[in-house]
Design an enzyme around this catalytic site. Structure first.
Site, PDB file in Angstrom:
ATOM      1  N   GLU A  70      34.844 -21.254  20.623  1.00 47.82           N
ATOM      2  CA  GLU A  70      35.934 -20.307  20.872  1.00 47.82           C
ATOM      3  C   GLU A  70      36.525 -20.518  22.260  1.00 47.82           C
ATOM      4  OE1 GLU A  70      35.593 -16.168  20.036  1.00 47.82           O
ATOM      5  OE2 GLU A  70      34.033 -16.463  18.507  1.00 47.82           O
ATOM      6  N   SER A  79      20.747 -30.964  11.537  1.00 46.07           N
ATOM      7  CA  SER A  79      19.601 -31.226  10.665  1.00 46.07           C
ATOM      8  C   SER A  79      20.061 -31.903   9.393  1.00 46.07           C
ATOM      9  CB  SER A  79      18.857 -29.931  10.277  1.00 46.07           C
ATOM     10  OG  SER A  79      18.457 -29.209  11.402  1.00 46.07           O
ATOM     11  N   ASP A 100      29.730 -18.895  11.393  1.00 44.19           N
ATOM     12  CA  ASP A 100      30.381 -18.303  12.560  1.00 44.19           C
ATOM     13  C   ASP A 100      29.829 -16.894  12.740  1.00 44.19           C
ATOM     14  OD1 ASP A 100      31.947 -17.560  14.632  1.00 44.19           O
ATOM     15  OD2 ASP A 100      33.861 -17.713  13.593  1.00 44.19           O
ATOM     16  N   ASP A 156      31.326 -13.727  17.980  1.00 46.80           N
ATOM     17  CA  ASP A 156      32.727 -13.509  18.348  1.00 46.80           C
ATOM     18  C   ASP A 156      32.788 -13.032  19.791  1.00 46.80           C
ATOM     19  OD1 ASP A 156      33.996 -14.288  16.062  1.00 46.80           O
ATOM     20  OD2 ASP A 156      34.625 -12.291  15.436  1.00 46.80           O
TER      21      ASP A 156
END
Length: 826
Positions: free
Chosen positions: A195, A267, A339, A342
């Protein structure tokens, strides 16, 4: 003169003797903490005798009369081998590193206090299932039994590091284990970094379309389950196997847990159904990628529980087999790239900076004062602040000052900031599950953070599911979570989390194969999108090719895929960037830059993209594309180009295919001439060859990728100290690269940009056609004690691509044992 010589000889002899005495004393004190694996010890806190059988790799096989006693044994074994590591991680999450390291770790401590992870872990204790609470208490008692033994028998303080950094060791508590899970969540989460970078880059680029070049969205619908193999070859009949009888089965604080962008986690994991297995049983391969450390994050162990034997990789400090198998189930983890973070820009009240703006008006920050003790200095008092959106972060960290307007602060919302975190309960419930469906129904809903892709197999079924809480955002969110957004706008605030039923899951697909290489897994509209930023767009291409390249798989074919070093990025980019350079121009005289360039192009023209440590081509290629990206972005981004320390193949591909005008990056905006992409490719190759000649000489055919791509397993504390680092750090020449299945993520920073610092710290392959033929390995060794022969013995095998047996056969473990620790009830 003779007298002077005699005195000099006496002084030299005395100095040598004193040095020998000092070295001997240091060795004696350090060796006192070497664990004795073959002994009887009477302890309090167990109901009956516990046997800890150490096989020849020092893997503990723990046999007990009850589950609680087995967890007690695991806690004792962890503390035997990794007490320093456990204490260091606990201090990290508590924000108490400065008590032993001084001011160098003060910023990290303050930041950890601001996140409040340890108090949240303490609150989460009450949310655990009764079985988990019993396990956490028993495990803590086992750790404390080892600490008591160290104190009562003067066992060198438990580890050599405790002599250098003296600090009392507090008893272990259940909250400590929960806090380490939160610490792992922090180490595996990096969405907030994306972000910030997206916001900073957007502020610099005059053309908004160019942001989609340098930070591209992953194209396509996503890959998780592969299509039916038979559909790729019409007329080919797929064999079907009957189910088997279940009974046959500049200064940088290296102690900071905040991963740099691109190093938050990666991974590989893939599974095959019986129809895609040569042996008729399910298969699973897993290799989680973390930063290389000495010792490794992982610790191999086996527990005999009431639900059966469980074996695999544990994390010292946490009483769970995080990756591994039982008699009936096997599981692997990969980073999901959900996600789950924030950032919010919070406006301060000009009339009262103790208040911030909300949708309902000004509101007072939640505040608490916290005292940080500093070794050798006066303590520092910090005021911690929280908003409705989460804790307030210092604008001096993570380049937040570049994107924070005056009169504002930044807060962070994150799923791990929960005081009702039942992730440990989920991990323990998974160990007891008897089938894929039971694991999906009863274990996965308990996971909160970190979010992972969980791959499962039992003897008949395979599945993959995203686990962890998925934030529920408003469809009208102004940035869709891609950039920091105004915290006072209601649409930008989280509305809770999705129910677990909304987490993507794939069970028994028609193609018989599921897998994840941190690639885009699904293409759902926002806000159920999972993520816009994924960890990889390249490895999945090679994985799909290897999986669909054969009709059925074996344990060995899965191992071969884990160790594959072919770079799909190299195979894609070289034809693009060299298309106007291959076999062009007249032969140049020896010793000229033109001749060196021609020689490099001749080598690369015959190369298949294999990042083999013994070849010169990988080094030439890696240096070329690194120099190329630098030339493409430096004039547009200036100093911000340093943040793009690794090559982004999709960016270079967009530029050289001129997607949506992306070739505009090739023109140097500060020059009068208009440079073409071919010009930039040629100049970048010359840059790379100059760099190579300065570091490794001009004989290109003699170059070895492994000389530059050395895996550096660094001791977190002693790894930068002169002399000591040669004893504590582990270096190994390795194959692979940033975009190979055998991933060796490079540092990306000078002076050694191709040092491998992040990769497969554990590898495991589980075969339910013959469960005891399953194998596993870690990247260093079981012991964290630098004088132990088990400090790096597994690393030698790991570097060669070898494994050790992963058997639940008790007789085999006892037959190959190097010692048995018997814990007797007091």
């Amino acid at each position: 003169m003779a007298t002077l010589f005699r005195w000099l000889l006496r002084l030299a002899s005395t100095a040598i003797l004193l040095s020998v005495v000092v070295v001997g004393l240091v060795y004696y004190l350090a060796s006192r903490s070497l664990p004795d694996y073959d002994k009887d010890l009477t302890v309090a806190g167990i109901g009956a005798e516990v046997d800890i059988v150490r096989d020849n790799a020092a893997v503990p096989h723990i046999f007990a009369a009850s589950d609680e006693d087995a967890y007690f044994g695991l806690g004792y074994a962890h503390a035997q081998d990794r007490l320093w590591q456990m204490v260091l991680m606990r201090r990290t999450v508590q924000g108490r590193l400065s008590e032993i390291f001084g001011r160098r770790t003060l910023e990290t401590d303050i930041l950890m206090r601001r996140l409040d992870l340890y108090p949240l872990a303490t609150r989460s204790v009450a949310s655990q299932t009764p079985e988990t609470l019993a396990a956490l208490r028993a495990y803590s008692a086992g750790v404390n039994a080892r600490i008591t033994e160290i104190n009562e028998h003067s066992l060198g303080r438990g580890a050599p590091e405790f002599f250098l950094f003296d600090a009392p060791i507090a008893p272990w508590q259940p909250a400590d284990s929960i806090s380490l899970v939160k610490l792992m969540a922090l180490q595996l989460s990096g969405q907030f970094r994306d972000e910030i970078l997206r916001a900073r880059t957007s502020l610099l680029l005059p053309d908004p379309k160019r942001l989609a070049d340098i930070l591209p969205d992953i194209p396509g619908a996503g890959t998780a389950a592969l299509p039916d193999y038979a559909s790729l070859f019409p007329g080919l009949k797929m064999p079907r196997y009957a189910a088997r009888d279940p009974g046959t089965s500049p200064y940088k604080d290296r102690l900071s847990p905040f991963a740099e962008r691109g190093f938050a986690g990666a991974s590989n994991a893939w599974a095959a159904a019986p129809a895609r297995s040569a042996g008729g049983g399910t298969l699973l391969a897993n290799d989680p990628h973390l930063g290389f450390t000495a010792p490794s994050t992982w610790y191999l162990a086996r527990l005999e529980l009431s639900s059966g034997g469980v074996i695999g990789a544990t994390v010292p400090g946490i009483p769970a087999v995080m990756l591994g198998r039982s008699q009936k189930l096997a599981w692997g983890l990969t980073s999901s790239y959900l996600d789950d973070q924030d950032l919010h820009i919070e406006e301060l009240n000009p009339a009262n900076p103790q208040e911030y703006r909300t949708p309902d008006g000004w509101k007072r920050f939640q505040t608490r004062r916290s005292i940080v003790e500093i070794r050798g200095e006066a303590p520092v008092t910090v005021t911690l602040r929280w908003t409705d959106n989460g804790p307030v972060l210092p604008r001096t960290r993570f380049e937040l000052d570049a994107i924070t307007p005056p009169g504002h602060v930044v807060s962070m919302n994150w799923t791990a900031l929960s005081g009702n975190d039942t992730s440990v309960s989920g991990a323990l419930r998974l160990m007891a599950a008897g089938s894929v469906q039971e694991a999906l129904d009863e274990a996965t809903p308990l996971y909160v953070a970190p979010s992972q892709m969980l791959t499962l197999i039992d003897r008949e079924h395979i599945a993959m599911k995203l686990i962890g809480a998925m934030p529920l955002r408003d469809p009208a969110h102004q940035s869709q979570g891609r950039m920091p957004s105004p915290g006072w706008v209601e649409a930008n605030r989280w509305q809770g989390v999705f129910p677990d039923s909304e987490n993507p899951v794939w069970t028994d697909p028609d193609g018989g194969i599921v897998g994840n290489t941190n690639n885009k897994i699904i293409d759902r509209p926002f806000p159920a999108h999972v993520s816009f930023d994924w960890g990889d767009s390249q490895r999945v291409m090679r994985w799909s090719q290897l999986m669909q390249g054969r009709q059925v798989h074996t344990r060995d074919s899965f191992i071969e895929a884990q160790l594959d070093t072919v770079s799909p990025a190299a195979r894609t980019l070289l034809p693009l960037i060299g298309r106007d350079l291959w076999f062009t121009g007249e032969a140049a005289p020896e010793g000229t830059p033109e001749r060196q360039r021609q020689r490099a192009l001749e080598l690369l023209a015959d190369w298949n993209g294999e990042m083999n440590e013994h070849l010169p081509e990988p080094l030439i290629y890696a240096a070329w594309v690194r120099a190329l990206q630098e030339r493409l972005i430096r004039d547009e981004l200036g100093p911000l180009a340093d943040a793009y320390s690794h090559v982004e193949p999709l960016f270079i591909e967009r530029v050289y295919r001129d997607v949506d005008g992306a070739s505009a990056w090739c023109d140097v905006i500060r020059s009068v001439a208009v440079e073409s992409c071919s010009d930039i490719a040629r100049m970048a190759l010359d840059d790379a060859l100059v760099w190579i000649s300065e570091r490794y000489g001009t004989a290109l055919e003699s170059l070895r990728w492994g000389d530059a791509h050395q895996a550096l397993h660094r001791h977190m504390v002693l790894g930068d100290i002169p002399v000591l680092r040669y004893f504590t750090n582990i270096r190994q020449a390795t194959s692979g690269g940033d975009f190979t299945l055998e991933r060796g993520r490079t540092s990306g920073t000078d002076p050694d940009p191709f040092t491998s610092v992040h990769g497969a710290t554990y590898r495991g392959v589980y075969d339910f056609a013959d469960p005891d033929s399953s194998v596993f390995i870690t990247s260093t060794g079981q012991s964290g004690h630098l004088l132990s022969r088990h400090y790096d013995d597994l690393g030698t095998l790991w570097r060669r691509g070898e494994y050790i047996p992963m058997s639940l056969d008790e007789d085999l473990a006892r037959a190959a044992s190097i010692g048995v620790t018997r814990l007797l009830r007091k």
